[in-house]
Design an enzyme around this catalytic site. Sequence first.
Site, mmCIF file in Angstrom:
data_model
loop_
_atom_site.group_PDB
_atom_site.id
_atom_site.type_symbol
_atom_site.label_atom_id
_atom_site.label_comp_id
_atom_site.label_asym_id
_atom_site.label_seq_id
_atom_site.Cartn_x
_atom_site.Cartn_y
_atom_site.Cartn_z
ATOM 1 C CG ASP A 207 -1.529 0.952 1.474
ATOM 2 O OD1 ASP A 207 -2.439 1.833 -0.137
ATOM 3 O OD2 ASP A 207 -2.370 1.811 2.713
ATOM 4 C CD GLU A 445 -0.893 -6.468 7.249
ATOM 5 O OE1 GLU A 445 -1.281 -6.086 6.226
ATOM 6 O OE2 GLU A 445 -0.897 -5.136 8.158
ATOM 7 C CE1 TYR A 498 -4.905 0.956 10.117
ATOM 8 C CE2 TYR A 498 -4.069 -1.363 9.853
ATOM 9 C CZ TYR A 498 -3.787 -0.258 9.692
ATOM 10 O OH TYR A 498 -2.289 0.203 9.410
ATOM 11 C CD GLU A 534 0.728 -1.450 9.695
ATOM 12 O OE1 GLU A 534 -0.359 -1.465 9.272
ATOM 13 O OE2 GLU A 534 1.946 -1.816 8.847
HETATM 14 C C1 GCB Z 1 -1.441 -1.817 6.971
HETATM 15 C C2 GCB Z 1 -0.149 -2.397 5.845
HETATM 16 C C3 GCB Z 1 -0.146 -0.611 5.998
HETATM 17 C C4 GCB Z 1 -0.860 -0.384 5.000
HETATM 18 C C5 GCB Z 1 -1.861 -0.291 6.439
HETATM 19 C C6 GCB Z 1 -3.846 0.788 5.365
HETATM 20 O O1 GCB Z 1 -1.917 -3.183 7.228
HETATM 21 O O2 GCB Z 1 0.939 -2.976 7.033
HETATM 22 O O3 GCB Z 1 0.848 -0.619 4.819
HETATM 23 O O4 GCB Z 1 -0.748 1.223 4.640
HETATM 24 O O5 GCB Z 1 -2.386 -1.486 6.828
HETATM 25 O O6 GCB Z 1 -3.716 1.548 5.628
HETATM 26 O O7 GCB Z 1 -4.215 -0.285 5.108
#
Ligand code: GCB
Length: 640
Positions: A207, A445, A498, A534
Site C-alpha cells: 500500500d 503481513e 483496523y 499498526e
Molecule cells: C496495513 C499495512 C500498511 C497499510 C495499512 C492501511 O496493514 O501494513 O502498509 O498502509 O494497513 O492503511 O491499510
Amino acid sequence: DTGSKLALFGVLLLCAARDGASVPQRGMLFPRESASRELKELSGLWDFRADQSPGRSLGFDSAWYKSRLAETGPVIDMPVPASYNDITQDPKLRDFIGWVWYDREVVVPARWVADKGTRVVLRVGSAHYYSVVWVNGVKVMEHNGGHLPFEAEIGDIIRENPQAPCRITIAVNNTLTLETLPPGSIQHMDDTSKYPNGYFVQNTNFDFFNYAGIHRPVLLYTTPKVYVDDITVVTDFSDNTGLVSYKVSVLGASTTNVKVTLTDKHGRCVASSSGPSGVLKVTDVNLWWPYLMHDNPGYLYSMEVRHHGTRDIYTLPVGIRTVRVTSTQFLINNKPFYFHGVNKHEDSDIRGKGLDWPLIVKDFNLLKWLGANSFRTSHYPYAEEILQMCDRHGIVVIDECPGVGIKDIRSFGNASLAHHLDVMDELVNRDKNHPSVVMWSVANEPAAEMPPAGFYFKMLISHTKALDPTRPVTFITDSNYARDKGAPYVDVICVNSYFSWYHDPGHVEVIPIQLTNQFENWYGKYQKPIIQSEYGADVVPGLHSDPPMMFTEEYQKIVLQSYHKVFDQKRKEYVVGELIWNFADFMTAQGVTRVVGNKKGIFSRQRQPKAGAFILKDRYWRLANETGRLPPWNKYPCLL
Ligand code: GCB
C-alpha cells in the site's frame, strides 16, 4: 503482442541471470571522511532517459553505457537522489515500468588517480530495484534490491585513462517479480478490444506508491590499499562499567595491526586496545538511553579504529546499551521500555522516496514535539543517515526489511527465500552497530497461514538470530492468531489491526471488545510481549462531523481514543508498545479506497498536524511522564 511480451520477459530473465553475478558484499561501513579517507558526493543533476522501447531492452542492445547518454538520444535533467516518478509532467514516466538510465561525468582528483596506494570506491546509497553500474563503459557491479547500499572499487578503471573524465552510468529497473522483495508480478493484457498492443501493468500487494530511481546519495570515497573493511560492536554493562566487544576486519593484507580507542563526548579517551578483537571497559559509563527515558538520551562514544601500517582511520559512533525481552516486557538497559511511537514511510511531495535533509530534520522535530520515542521502518530499510539521527536523538527503531506484500504462495519458494536471506545479511551488516536499532522485522503481513510459511519463517528468523544473537526478531502479523505459522519463532508479537475501519466500518463501539480479544488470544497462545504495530483511520484533513463519521478528523480522534483505553489496561500486563499508522499521509497506487494516497497520517503529507496529532501528543507526553523522564525544558526550547 507476443514480441514485446517476450522481450519484457527477456529483461526479467536478464535480471534473474544477473542475480548470481552480484558483487559479494563485504563490510559496508558508512562512508566517512578521516585523515586517511576522502569523499566526493555526486548528488545533483544527472542525465536521464527511460528506455521506452517495447521490450525495454534497447539500452542494452545499443550499449548506451559505451558513451554519454546524450550521444545516443534525448536526455532530461534528473536530480539524484530522488524518485524520478513525480519530477516531470509525463504520466508515462510516473508509471514507467522497466529500465531507466542515468549518467554523469565526474572529475576525479588527480592525486587519487596518481597514487596507486589509494582505493577509489563508488558507492550507491540505494536504487530501486535492480541496478547495473558502469564506469567508462566497463561494468563494475550489479545489485538486486532497493533500500540498501552497494559499492565497487573503480581505481583500476579510472587509472587506465587518467586524462579522461570519469563517466558513471547507472541503469535501474523497477520491475518486481514473485522472487523480488517486495514481490510483485507483471500482468500482460492481451484483449486488444480493451487494451493497446503490448499493454502490461505491474501488480503489487503493498500500500505505497512504487517509487523508483536513485534514492540515496551516490559518492566516491577513498581508503588506503590496506583498510578497515568492517567493524562489529556488541555492548553490555555491569554495574557502572560499560563493555564494548569489538571485531575489526582489515582487508588488503594479512596484517591486522590495529589500535582501537574509545573517546567520550568531550574527546577524552576512556578505553583503548590493540588487535582485531577485544573488549573495551568503560568505567562510569554513560549508557545510551532512549529519548524521554533519561535526562541525557542518545549518548554516543566515538570508537577510532586505526591501522598502523597504512594509517587508515575509521571512526564509529558507539552507544552502550542492552536489549532483552521477557514474556511480558521489552527491556532496554534492564528497564522496561514502552514503545510510544509511529510507523513512517520515506515519502514526500516531488522527491518521492529520495533522501531529503530538510524533510528528515523536520520529521525528527515532529517526533520530538509529539513525544514519540520510537518508530518502525515500515516497510523497508530507511537511509542510514536516518538511523544515525535516531542514534543521536535516542529514537528507538524496529528495523524492517522489504518483505512486504508476500501474499502469493509462489513467493515462498526457494529462490524467494534465498534472496530474503541475502537481504537480511545486507540489512544486519549495514545496521548492526546502531544502538537505536533494537529489533529486526523480517516481514510485514505475509500470508502466514499458507503451508510453506512455517518453513519459510523458521529459516528466515533463525538465520537472522544467527546473524545477530543480541537483538530480538519479529515479523508483523495481521492474521488470525490460531493460523499463524510464523509466530512460534518470533520474540515479540507485533499485530496490526483496523477495527472499525476495514472491519465493521463506522462502528467504533466494537473496538474495546475486539481489541481486548485480540490481545488476550495472542498472549494466551504464545506468552510473548505484544506491540500494537499498526492501528489508525484515514482522515481527509479539514473534514469534520459530529457524531464522527469515517474520513473526518473527529473519527480519527475517537478511533485513537478507543484503542488507547484498551492499551492502558493491557500495558499493565504484556502490551509493550503502540505505533500509530501512520506518521504522515503518503502516496499509494491509485484505487477506489485511496484519495490521492493513504490518509491515515496524523500529519498531512506536508507535515501539518491533524486533530489526531494533538490526541497523540497529549498521550505520549503523559506516558513519558509515567514511564520515563521528561527532558529539562530549557534543553528543548522548541517544546515550550
Ligand atoms: C496495513 C499495512 C500498511 C497499510 C495499512 C492501511 O496493514 O501494513 O502498509 O498502509 O494497513 O492503511 O491499510
